[in-house]
Write an enzyme that holds these catalytic residues in place. Sequence first.
Site, PDB file in Angstrom:
ATOM      1  N   CYS A   1       0.843  -1.194   0.000  1.00 60.32           N
ATOM      2  CA  CYS A   1       0.000   0.000   0.000  1.00 60.32           C
ATOM      3  C   CYS A   1       0.881   1.248   0.000  1.00 60.32           C
ATOM      4  O   CYS A   1       1.781   1.380   0.827  1.00 60.32           O
ATOM      5  CB  CYS A   1      -0.892  -0.029   1.240  1.00 60.32           C
ATOM      6  SG  CYS A   1      -1.667   1.540   1.632  1.00 60.32           S
ATOM      7  N   GLU A   2       0.622   2.149  -0.921  1.00 60.76           N
ATOM      8  CA  GLU A   2       1.455   3.354  -0.997  1.00 60.76           C
ATOM      9  C   GLU A   2       1.162   4.348   0.115  1.00 60.76           C
ATOM     10  O   GLU A   2       1.942   5.266   0.343  1.00 60.76           O
ATOM     11  CB  GLU A   2       1.317   4.023  -2.361  1.00 60.76           C
ATOM     12  CG  GLU A   2      -0.008   4.675  -2.636  1.00 60.76           C
ATOM     13  CD  GLU A   2      -0.064   5.325  -4.009  1.00 60.76           C
ATOM     14  OE1 GLU A   2      -0.745   6.351  -4.121  1.00 60.76           O
ATOM     15  OE2 GLU A   2       0.553   4.829  -4.964  1.00 60.76           O
ATOM     16  N   HIS A   3       0.056   4.169   0.830  1.00 61.55           N
ATOM     17  CA  HIS A   3      -0.277   5.098   1.912  1.00 61.55           C
ATOM     18  C   HIS A   3       0.426   4.751   3.218  1.00 61.55           C
ATOM     19  O   HIS A   3       0.790   5.649   3.980  1.00 61.55           O
ATOM     20  CB  HIS A   3      -1.797   5.119   2.137  1.00 61.55           C
ATOM     21  CG  HIS A   3      -2.562   5.527   0.927  1.00 61.55           C
ATOM     22  ND1 HIS A   3      -3.740   4.937   0.547  1.00 61.55           N
ATOM     23  CD2 HIS A   3      -2.294   6.464  -0.012  1.00 61.55           C
ATOM     24  CE1 HIS A   3      -4.182   5.494  -0.572  1.00 61.55           C
ATOM     25  NE2 HIS A   3      -3.318   6.420  -0.931  1.00 61.55           N
ATOM     26  N   HIS A   4       0.615   3.448   3.502  1.00 59.91           N
ATOM     27  CA  HIS A   4       1.228   3.042   4.765  1.00 59.91           C
ATOM     28  C   HIS A   4       2.440   2.137   4.580  1.00 59.91           C
ATOM     29  O   HIS A   4       3.050   1.726   5.555  1.00 59.91           O
ATOM     30  CB  HIS A   4       0.207   2.288   5.638  1.00 59.91           C
ATOM     31  CG  HIS A   4      -0.983   3.113   5.986  1.00 59.91           C
ATOM     32  ND1 HIS A   4      -2.166   3.053   5.280  1.00 59.91           N
ATOM     33  CD2 HIS A   4      -1.173   4.043   6.955  1.00 59.91           C
ATOM     34  CE1 HIS A   4      -3.035   3.894   5.796  1.00 59.91           C
ATOM     35  NE2 HIS A   4      -2.462   4.515   6.806  1.00 59.91           N
TER      36      HIS A   4
ATOM     37  N   GLN B   1      -5.153  -0.663  -4.844  1.00 60.70           N
ATOM     38  CA  GLN B   1      -5.834  -1.725  -5.578  1.00 60.70           C
ATOM     39  C   GLN B   1      -6.601  -1.200  -6.787  1.00 60.70           C
ATOM     40  O   GLN B   1      -6.636  -1.839  -7.838  1.00 60.70           O
ATOM     41  CB  GLN B   1      -6.771  -2.482  -4.636  1.00 60.70           C
ATOM     42  CG  GLN B   1      -7.442  -3.665  -5.282  1.00 60.70           C
ATOM     43  CD  GLN B   1      -8.243  -4.491  -4.297  1.00 60.70           C
ATOM     44  OE1 GLN B   1      -7.868  -4.639  -3.139  1.00 60.70           O
ATOM     45  NE2 GLN B   1      -9.364  -5.026  -4.753  1.00 60.70           N
TER      46      GLN B   1
ATOM     47  N   HIS C   1      -6.148  -6.021   2.893  1.00 57.87           N
ATOM     48  CA  HIS C   1      -5.190  -4.938   3.144  1.00 57.87           C
ATOM     49  C   HIS C   1      -4.816  -4.888   4.624  1.00 57.87           C
ATOM     50  O   HIS C   1      -5.674  -4.647   5.478  1.00 57.87           O
ATOM     51  CB  HIS C   1      -5.812  -3.599   2.736  1.00 57.87           C
ATOM     52  CG  HIS C   1      -6.096  -3.507   1.269  1.00 57.87           C
ATOM     53  ND1 HIS C   1      -5.380  -2.684   0.429  1.00 57.87           N
ATOM     54  CD2 HIS C   1      -7.003  -4.151   0.479  1.00 57.87           C
ATOM     55  CE1 HIS C   1      -5.836  -2.807  -0.809  1.00 57.87           C
ATOM     56  NE2 HIS C   1      -6.822  -3.697  -0.798  1.00 57.87           N
TER      57      HIS C   1
ATOM     58  N   CYS D   1      -3.173  -2.647   6.089  1.00 58.17           N
ATOM     59  CA  CYS D   1      -3.328  -1.297   6.635  1.00 58.17           C
ATOM     60  C   CYS D   1      -4.727  -1.115   7.227  1.00 58.17           C
ATOM     61  O   CYS D   1      -4.945  -0.237   8.061  1.00 58.17           O
ATOM     62  CB  CYS D   1      -3.049  -0.240   5.571  1.00 58.17           C
ATOM     63  SG  CYS D   1      -4.100  -0.336   4.120  1.00 58.17           S
TER      64      CYS D   1
END
Length: 197
Positions: free
Chosen positions: A88-91, A129, A157, A159
Amino acid sequence: MAGKKDYTNEMVAANREKIEQHVKEILKLVGEDVEREGLLETPARVTRMYEEIFAGYGVDPRDVLGVTFDERHEELVIVKDIVYYSQCEHHMAPFFGRAHIGYIPSGKIAGLSKLARLVDAITRRLQVQERITSQIADIMDEVLQPHGVMVVVEGEHLCMCARGVKKYGSKTVTSAVRGEFRTSAALRSEFQALLKQ
């Protein structure tokens, strides 16, 4: 043939020493003793892991479909249950699941293993995703120019499961349709029915 780039991010390999130092610094900042036995090799292990899980940066996903075959088959082709792992690019937390790809050739087919390689090339990088799903469909549409493409991606996910709202077992499902799949409910239904077999 994609070769080593399927499994290694050359940028990470070239910067191995710097990445190891940064991992060591992160371990210190979270309160760990980087000199204890269990952590001595962790920076090197993490760097080697990054080489593998971010290998998609060294591959142009379009090239993965590369060699195609002229074939008159113009009926639905599905490769389902392609297992993928991404970050995940956010976390920078892992997410993983299965991708299902269906397309109706228009005189050009790809080797079936190429569809799995396409999924790997797209997922082995920082991702979301929704983007994975669209990129698979767009690249299939661009390279093979089929009558239609439909992609369904399922994901779990960490996250969301292991932090934050902590909803373990929740799954996300995304889809993308191109060409005849956009206008034909019957085709979409056929694809969905075949996924359940």
